[in-house]
Motif scaffolding. Sequence first.
Motif, PDB file in Angstrom:
ATOM      1  N   ALA A  23       0.813  -1.214   0.000  1.00 39.80           N
ATOM      2  CA  ALA A  23       0.000   0.000   0.000  1.00 39.80           C
ATOM      3  C   ALA A  23       0.848   1.266   0.000  1.00 39.80           C
ATOM      4  O   ALA A  23       0.424   2.307  -0.521  1.00 39.80           O
ATOM      5  N   VAL A  24       2.046   1.196   0.588  1.00 39.30           N
ATOM      6  CA  VAL A  24       2.901   2.393   0.633  1.00 39.30           C
ATOM      7  C   VAL A  24       3.985   2.363  -0.435  1.00 39.30           C
ATOM      8  O   VAL A  24       4.840   3.255  -0.483  1.00 39.30           O
ATOM      9  N   GLY A  25       3.964   1.330  -1.296  1.00 38.53           N
ATOM     10  CA  GLY A  25       4.874   1.276  -2.427  1.00 38.53           C
ATOM     11  C   GLY A  25       6.273   0.805  -2.106  1.00 38.53           C
ATOM     12  O   GLY A  25       7.241   1.184  -2.796  1.00 38.53           O
ATOM     13  N   LEU A  26       6.418  -0.038  -1.069  1.00 37.58           N
ATOM     14  CA  LEU A  26       7.726  -0.556  -0.692  1.00 37.58           C
ATOM     15  C   LEU A  26       7.688  -2.077  -0.651  1.00 37.58           C
ATOM     16  O   LEU A  26       6.624  -2.675  -0.513  1.00 37.58           O
ATOM     17  N   SER A  27       8.870  -2.676  -0.726  1.00 36.09           N
ATOM     18  CA  SER A  27       8.952  -4.098  -0.466  1.00 36.09           C
ATOM     19  C   SER A  27       8.838  -4.332   1.042  1.00 36.09           C
ATOM     20  O   SER A  27       9.096  -3.430   1.848  1.00 36.09           O
ATOM     21  N   THR A  28       8.473  -5.544   1.426  1.00 31.96           N
ATOM     22  CA  THR A  28       8.387  -5.864   2.848  1.00 31.96           C
ATOM     23  C   THR A  28       9.742  -5.663   3.521  1.00 31.96           C
ATOM     24  O   THR A  28       9.819  -5.145   4.648  1.00 31.96           O
ATOM     25  N   ARG A  29      10.805  -6.035   2.831  1.00 36.44           N
ATOM     26  CA  ARG A  29      12.148  -5.888   3.399  1.00 36.44           C
ATOM     27  C   ARG A  29      12.503  -4.418   3.601  1.00 36.44           C
ATOM     28  O   ARG A  29      13.054  -4.042   4.647  1.00 36.44           O
ATOM     29  N   HIS A  30      12.199  -3.578   2.608  1.00 36.78           N
ATOM     30  CA  HIS A  30      12.527  -2.149   2.722  1.00 36.78           C
ATOM     31  C   HIS A  30      11.727  -1.496   3.849  1.00 36.78           C
ATOM     32  O   HIS A  30      12.259  -0.690   4.619  1.00 36.78           O
ATOM     33  N   LEU A  31      10.458  -1.868   3.979  1.00 39.42           N
ATOM     34  CA  LEU A  31       9.639  -1.328   5.070  1.00 39.42           C
ATOM     35  C   LEU A  31      10.231  -1.740   6.418  1.00 39.42           C
ATOM     36  O   LEU A  31      10.292  -0.931   7.356  1.00 39.42           O
ATOM     37  N   GLY A  32      10.677  -2.978   6.505  1.00 44.50           N
ATOM     38  CA  GLY A  32      11.297  -3.446   7.743  1.00 44.50           C
ATOM     39  C   GLY A  32      12.545  -2.653   8.087  1.00 44.50           C
ATOM     40  O   GLY A  32      12.798  -2.346   9.264  1.00 44.50           O
ATOM     41  N   THR A  33      13.334  -2.300   7.064  1.00 45.07           N
ATOM     42  CA  THR A  33      14.537  -1.504   7.298  1.00 45.07           C
ATOM     43  C   THR A  33      14.185  -0.128   7.847  1.00 45.07           C
ATOM     44  O   THR A  33      14.836   0.371   8.776  1.00 45.07           O
ATOM     45  N   LEU A  34      13.154   0.507   7.286  1.00 43.53           N
ATOM     46  CA  LEU A  34      12.733   1.820   7.768  1.00 43.53           C
ATOM     47  C   LEU A  34      12.271   1.757   9.220  1.00 43.53           C
ATOM     48  O   LEU A  34      12.621   2.625  10.033  1.00 43.53           O
ATOM     49  N   PHE A  35      11.487   0.756   9.566  1.00 47.50           N
ATOM     50  CA  PHE A  35      11.000   0.610  10.940  1.00 47.50           C
ATOM     51  C   PHE A  35      12.165   0.365  11.896  1.00 47.50           C
ATOM     52  O   PHE A  35      12.232   0.969  12.973  1.00 47.50           O
ATOM     53  N   ALA A  36      13.078  -0.547  11.518  1.00 43.97           N
ATOM     54  CA  ALA A  36      14.202  -0.858  12.400  1.00 43.97           C
ATOM     55  C   ALA A  36      15.073   0.371  12.631  1.00 43.97           C
ATOM     56  O   ALA A  36      15.531   0.630  13.748  1.00 43.97           O
ATOM     57  N   ARG A  37      15.297   1.145  11.583  1.00 47.09           N
ATOM     58  CA  ARG A  37      16.162   2.325  11.686  1.00 47.09           C
ATOM     59  C   ARG A  37      15.525   3.415  12.547  1.00 47.09           C
ATOM     60  O   ARG A  37      16.211   4.094  13.299  1.00 47.09           O
ATOM     61  N   GLU A  38      14.210   3.564  12.457  1.00 50.67           N
ATOM     62  CA  GLU A  38      13.558   4.684  13.147  1.00 50.67           C
ATOM     63  C   GLU A  38      13.030   4.323  14.521  1.00 50.67           C
ATOM     64  O   GLU A  38      13.143   5.117  15.459  1.00 50.67           O
ATOM     65  N   VAL A  39      12.427   3.143  14.685  1.00 54.14           N
ATOM     66  CA  VAL A  39      11.799   2.818  15.971  1.00 54.14           C
ATOM     67  C   VAL A  39      12.441   1.621  16.667  1.00 54.14           C
ATOM     68  O   VAL A  39      12.089   1.305  17.804  1.00 54.14           O
ATOM     69  N   GLY A  40      13.372   0.932  15.987  1.00 54.83           N
ATOM     70  CA  GLY A  40      14.067  -0.168  16.634  1.00 54.83           C
ATOM     71  C   GLY A  40      13.288  -1.457  16.704  1.00 54.83           C
ATOM     72  O   GLY A  40      13.720  -2.408  17.358  1.00 54.83           O
ATOM     73  N   ARG A  41      12.168  -1.521  16.013  1.00 53.10           N
ATOM     74  CA  ARG A  41      11.339  -2.729  15.979  1.00 53.10           C
ATOM     75  C   ARG A  41      10.879  -2.978  14.552  1.00 53.10           C
ATOM     76  O   ARG A  41      10.769  -2.055  13.739  1.00 53.10           O
ATOM     77  N   SER A  42      10.559  -4.240  14.256  1.00 49.91           N
ATOM     78  CA  SER A  42      10.058  -4.583  12.938  1.00 49.91           C
ATOM     79  C   SER A  42       8.587  -4.192  12.817  1.00 49.91           C
ATOM     80  O   SER A  42       7.898  -3.984  13.828  1.00 49.91           O
TER      81      SER A  42
END
Length: 290
Positions: A190-209
Motif C-alpha cells: 500500500a505504501v509502495g515498498l517491499s516488505t524488506r525495505h519497510l522493515g529496514t525503515l522501521f528498524a532504523r527509526e523505531v528499533g522494531r520490525s
Amino acid sequence: MAEDVPAWDFAVAPPRTAPGVSSMVGYRALDVPHTLHRGLPSSRLTFIVAMDDGVEAAATMDALPAVHPAPIILGGLHTSASYVRQRPAQAGVQIAMHPLAARAVFGIPAAELPVTEFDGTSYLGTAARDLHGRMTEVTDWRTAFRLVADHLIGRYDGDHVDRLRPELLRAWHLFERTGGRAPVGAVARAVGLSTRHLGTLFAREVGRSPKQVAGLMRFERAQAAIAEQVRLRGSADLAGVAAAGGFSDQAHLSREFGRYVGLSPTVWIAEELRNIQDGGHRGAGEWTHD
C-alpha cells in the motif's frame, strides 16, 4: 471504611497538550503499600517526570533491587513488561510519546532509546533535571501539566518531522488504524515498498520490525479494552475482546498477554484491580496525536 479509600489520584491532561504526545497522565499514590507494578509494553515511548525523588524501574525483577530512583524515565519500545517498585506517596506525570516524534522532541530516533535501562537524564541533559526540580515543588495537576508541556514544546524541532519518510508515516497510520491487524505485506504494498525495505525503515527509526509494532498495537488495544470493561462493570469479556482484537480465540489472547506481560489476563486484572478502578491503564489511543 478503608476499602473506600482510593489507591490513586489520576488526572488526565487535555489532548494535544504538546507535539508528539499521545497521552499525559498525572499519578499520585494515596493508599498504596510497598509493592511491585508491571509497566506494560506499548507502541508508544514512555516518558515520566517524577514529582518526588524518582521512579525505581528495571527490565527484570532480578535487576530491580540494585536500581536507584530516576527523576526522569525515558524508554523505547518494549516488548515485555518492565518492573516498577511502588511506594507510598509517589507522584509524577507519565507521558506516552509517539515513536515517530522522538527525533523532533528528543533529538534522536526511538531506535536509539534504551529498552533495558530507564534513567533519561543522560539523554535529556540539564533542562530535564531542572524540570524535575520544578516539578517537586508543584502541588496541582494544571501546573504540572503546563511545566511538562512547556518543556516538550521547547525541545521540539519540526525539521526532524519533515525528514521522516512519508512511506513510514503512512505505514504506521495503516497499522494504527487497524489496531495492528493489517498484514505487513499488504501495508508494504500500500505504501509502495517491499516488505524488506519497510522493515529496514522501521528498524532504523523505531528499533522494531513492522510485525513487532503491529503486535504491540494489538496487545495494547486489547489491554485497554479489558481495563475499560473492568473499570465500568467489574469484569471483562475476554472472548469478546479477543474476537474484536483480531485474535483467533480467547486462548490466543491469553498466550499473547502472557508473552507481553508474563501473566494471564485474569491474573493481571486481579493484580491491577485497584489501579484499574481508580482510572489507571488508560489507553494511549484515547487521544489523537500530532
